[in-house]
Design a protein around this motif. Sequence first.
Motif: not given
Lengths: 500, 173
Positions: B5-8
């Motif tokens: 999610l963070l990477e997104g």
Amino acid sequence: MDQIETPMPQTFRNQPAPCQTVSATEWELAAVEAARGRFELFSLWATEDAVHMALRQHVSGRMEMLSLPLTDGAFPSVAAQHPAAARLERSITDLFGHRAIGTPDARPWLDHGRWGIAAPLGAAAPGPDLAPYEFLPVEGESLNQVPVGPVHAGIIEPGHFRFTAQGETLVRLEARLGYTHKGVDALMRGASLARGAELAGRVSGDSSVAWAWAYAQAAEAALAVEVPARALYLRTIMAELERLANHIGDIGAVCNDGAFAMMLAQCSILREEVLRAAEVAFGHRFMRDRVVPGGVTHDLDSAGRAAIAALMAHLRIRFPALIELYDGTASILARTVTTGRLASEHARRFAAGGFVGRASGRDFDTRRDCPYAPYDELTFSVPTRDDGDVNARIWIRIREVEQSLALIEQCLARLPEGPIFAPCAPAGAPRAGLGLVESFRGDVLVWLALGADGRITRCHLRDPSWFHWPLLEAVIEGNIIADFPICNKSFNCSYSGPDL
Amino acid sequence: MRKFLLEGLLRRPLTEAAPTDPEIAAMALATGQAARRRLGRSLSIRQLDAGSCNGCELEIHALSNPYYDLERFGLHFVASPRHADVLLVTGPVTKNMTEALQRTYAAMPNPKWVVAVGDCGRDGGCFAGSYAVEGGVSAVLPVDLVIPGCPPSPKALLTGLLSLLDAAEGKRA
Ligand code: SF4
């Protein structure tokens, strides 16, 4: 050589298919032994005046081919002894009109009464109106039936499923297929070798390379063609890229059917990247029409090589992260663990190929057990499990992705120089050959008969899903209706492949 | 999961630029309607496999991956033909699927469009001439647009559907 095992040498690999003509009694005996597990039924098909069976000896691993000339247009039913033969046998009657004496199921399979002709490969006479298809009767208290298809809600191939449920629990699933029957067997008849390759690559769109390779193998065995080593390595790279694309895409799709959409999104990115690398390397996302009898049509240049090498490095980083995601998410595991369990006994009886068989203890992989070049020179392992549920099928595919990465890297490192094609001259006499290749779904089998002029007289193409579909029906029993999609996707049977 | 999610949030989107106007205009519409572009329209698509080899379906699926992200154009797939504006048909239309195809089309409300996908959808492709196929979607239904290819790439599919979006606007106005 890094070969770990020494499997039975298979004579069909490099010479015209050996074939034994048998008597009706021997034919029936073979069927009985197949039911008992001494042989595995690999395929059953017909020509104009005979029926043929491909069997693999369970202990020695040897492939055998039996032929039985028809008597008054009939042959003793194999399905009467061995249920795995049932649908193949019904298709023989539909397409050729040959009657199976003693068949337990005389309903048509591919013929829906809409072709205008009956027995298109036999008498091809104007077809009589068929009675409406009768599904198997069900008896019991408070049963309700749910008919689904042929048009489904999603973007998926067409087929009809008849569910019988007691409350939420399924007591029976019966599939009716044949909707995508295109008449490939008839189109093959009289076709040139090149036209046959075009058709073979379109039997099942997700397995273009595997089908084209199996077809090429059959032609090369029939005509005793020596395929250049570089072509064999390029075929392997293509076949493994195809496996990667399908396995990765399907892992995401199975999870999506368990309402874990993030896996689908992440896996679909990787799948797209595999297809893009395939396009750079071989000029087509599905590498269609690249494998032909005699070799391949497309050489790998330095840009293509770099694209594949970059893809491998990328997948080696990204894929493990996705596996961690799957394995660390309890909500998806709750949907996949213990769901849709296939008993190993069933997998063995039906000689279930591919990850379906290997997730239920059937330790067979064509690449290792009926080896073909260059797999006999490459190092890889064949993962198996015994738990047989949706989770097991996912894990087998995860492990196979890792093996495919290793195989492609080996091929790139060892890629021989030299030509990529050897011409296939007609033999001047009728010849037949057998091809057997491990597609992502399991073993695809091609039996090809050529006339003296090199044209096709008969081409039989047996998709692995012939044996998977009946197993899916068995697996569904006792599951709830809402789990059908995830069970179904975890098998991912082809419709077009067996419908032909 | 947090990692993803963070990477997104941090990573640039993978989604690529839309096909350009000339590319869209180059898609010839069988109906010959003048294209009229107006953004913000949306089309609901019902896909139907009328006997394909499944290759075309795989590329249609790819339209939903983050690289192409079909939904940003207001195009989306629906489950019921009763909710659909467009019937996206693949395959050489096998005789065993003809009735299902006709009934799906009949279930769609007006106005409606038919898009034939792939060389098979165009004219039966390499299966043309078989006893078991009709040979092309137009043998069974009026076809508004053909997107050829074996299979057509996701980009070709996207371009074709966007050209339809324009034309659909024309048909409705
Ligand atoms: S056009 Fe090609 S990919 Fe599409 S269904 Fe036909 S053979 Fe398959």
